[in-house]
Scaffold this motif. Structure first.
Motif, PDB file in Angstrom:
ATOM      1  N   ARG A 104       3.086  29.269  46.044  1.00  0.00           N
ATOM      2  CA  ARG A 104       2.010  30.077  46.604  1.00  0.00           C
ATOM      3  C   ARG A 104       0.698  29.331  46.470  1.00  0.00           C
ATOM      4  O   ARG A 104       0.436  28.680  45.451  1.00  0.00           O
ATOM      5  N   PRO A 111       1.440  36.293  55.082  1.00  0.00           N
ATOM      6  CA  PRO A 111       2.114  35.587  56.173  1.00  0.00           C
ATOM      7  C   PRO A 111       2.275  36.502  57.390  1.00  0.00           C
ATOM      8  O   PRO A 111       2.020  37.706  57.317  1.00  0.00           O
ATOM      9  N   TRP A 123       4.571  40.777  50.691  1.00  0.00           N
ATOM     10  CA  TRP A 123       5.486  39.647  50.823  1.00  0.00           C
ATOM     11  C   TRP A 123       6.224  39.300  49.530  1.00  0.00           C
ATOM     12  O   TRP A 123       7.266  38.655  49.573  1.00  0.00           O
ATOM     13  N   HIS A 154       5.128  32.539  59.109  1.00  0.00           N
ATOM     14  CA  HIS A 154       3.918  31.721  59.283  1.00  0.00           C
ATOM     15  C   HIS A 154       3.010  31.939  58.077  1.00  0.00           C
ATOM     16  O   HIS A 154       2.276  32.923  57.997  1.00  0.00           O
ATOM     17  N   TRP A 155       3.078  31.010  57.129  1.00  0.00           N
ATOM     18  CA  TRP A 155       2.281  31.095  55.906  1.00  0.00           C
ATOM     19  C   TRP A 155       0.923  30.449  56.080  1.00  0.00           C
ATOM     20  O   TRP A 155       0.110  30.455  55.158  1.00  0.00           O
ATOM     21  N   ASP A 158      -1.463  28.662  53.251  1.00  0.00           N
ATOM     22  CA  ASP A 158      -1.587  29.439  52.023  1.00  0.00           C
ATOM     23  C   ASP A 158      -0.337  29.426  51.157  1.00  0.00           C
ATOM     24  O   ASP A 158      -0.326  30.037  50.092  1.00  0.00           O
ATOM     25  N   ALA A 159       0.715  28.737  51.580  1.00  0.00           N
ATOM     26  CA  ALA A 159       1.943  28.649  50.786  1.00  0.00           C
ATOM     27  C   ALA A 159       2.857  27.623  51.438  1.00  0.00           C
ATOM     28  O   ALA A 159       2.637  27.215  52.585  1.00  0.00           O
TER      29      ALA A 159
END
Length: 201
Positions: A104, A111, A123, A154-155, A158-159
């Motif tokens: 993360r 996401p 999530w 779709h992160w 951010d991850a």
């Protein structure tokens, strides 16, 4: 025993194929040294880090008018080789994990579904279920009914998922991005098109 490392922001890169890992980390180091990203190696807390190489500022593109960038550690400890990697820009490669890991980032952007773009605010239960059954678990979007692994959501930045990560320390969120040459170099090594996100250790 070395002192604990302060929490550090990082620009983290990973292969598009989360199952990919290099046969030898040394080959990745050699390619990134040839690119000019990596300079001399140093060890901190049993991990190998690399000082910025001669083309570091070409491989990592800083945004804004005048970002504050520390390319060298301050003080006698840094000069003697006892540098704290949280205090300046440097790069850490790996290690290689036997299984796909979820990492993360330091933001809180949820996401999105890859089909309908619906946000997935809750999530964490998805990740917990995926960790119990990484090959079989599928999340079903309540908006469009699309079933996909959490890996495919779709992160954004951010991850990320992977068995191997390239961590560029000293980069705050959205302060810099990898250059096209850096992404192309990593893609040529393997794992498909590489992606990135911002994290904090």
């Amino acid at each position: 025993m070395s002192a604990p490392t302060a929490r550090a922001y990082q620009l983290v890169l990973h292969a598009g194929d989360p199952h990919w890992a290099p046969d030898a980390v040394g080959l990745v180091a050699e390619a990134l040294a040839d690119l000019g990203l990596l300079g001399d190696a140093f060890v901190h807390a049993d991990a190998v880090h690399y000082r910025p190489g001669p083309a570091f500022l070409d491989a990592v593109m800083f945004l804004g008018c005048s970002p504050a960038i520390a390319l060298e550690p301050d003080g006698a400890a840094g000069a003697a080789g006892g540098a704290d990697p949280a205090a300046f820009c440097n790069t850490r490669l790996g290690p290689v994990s036997s299984a796909v890991q979820f990492r993360r980032g330091c933001g809180d952007i949820p996401p999105r579904c890859p089909r309908c773009r619906a946000r997935v605010p809750d999530w964490q239960p998805l990740i917990d279920a995926w960790r119990r059954d990484p090959d079989g678990y599928r999340w079903i979007c309540p908006d469009c009914g699309h079933a996909r692994s959490p890996v495919d959501l779709h992160w954004r930045h951010d991850a990320g998922f992977g068995r191997f990560f390239v961590e560029i320390w000293g980069i705050h969120p959205h302060e810099a991005v990898p250059s096209e040459r850096l992404l192309a170099t990593l893609t040529a090594i393997g794992g498909g098109s590489w992606r990135y996100f911002y994290a904090r250790s």
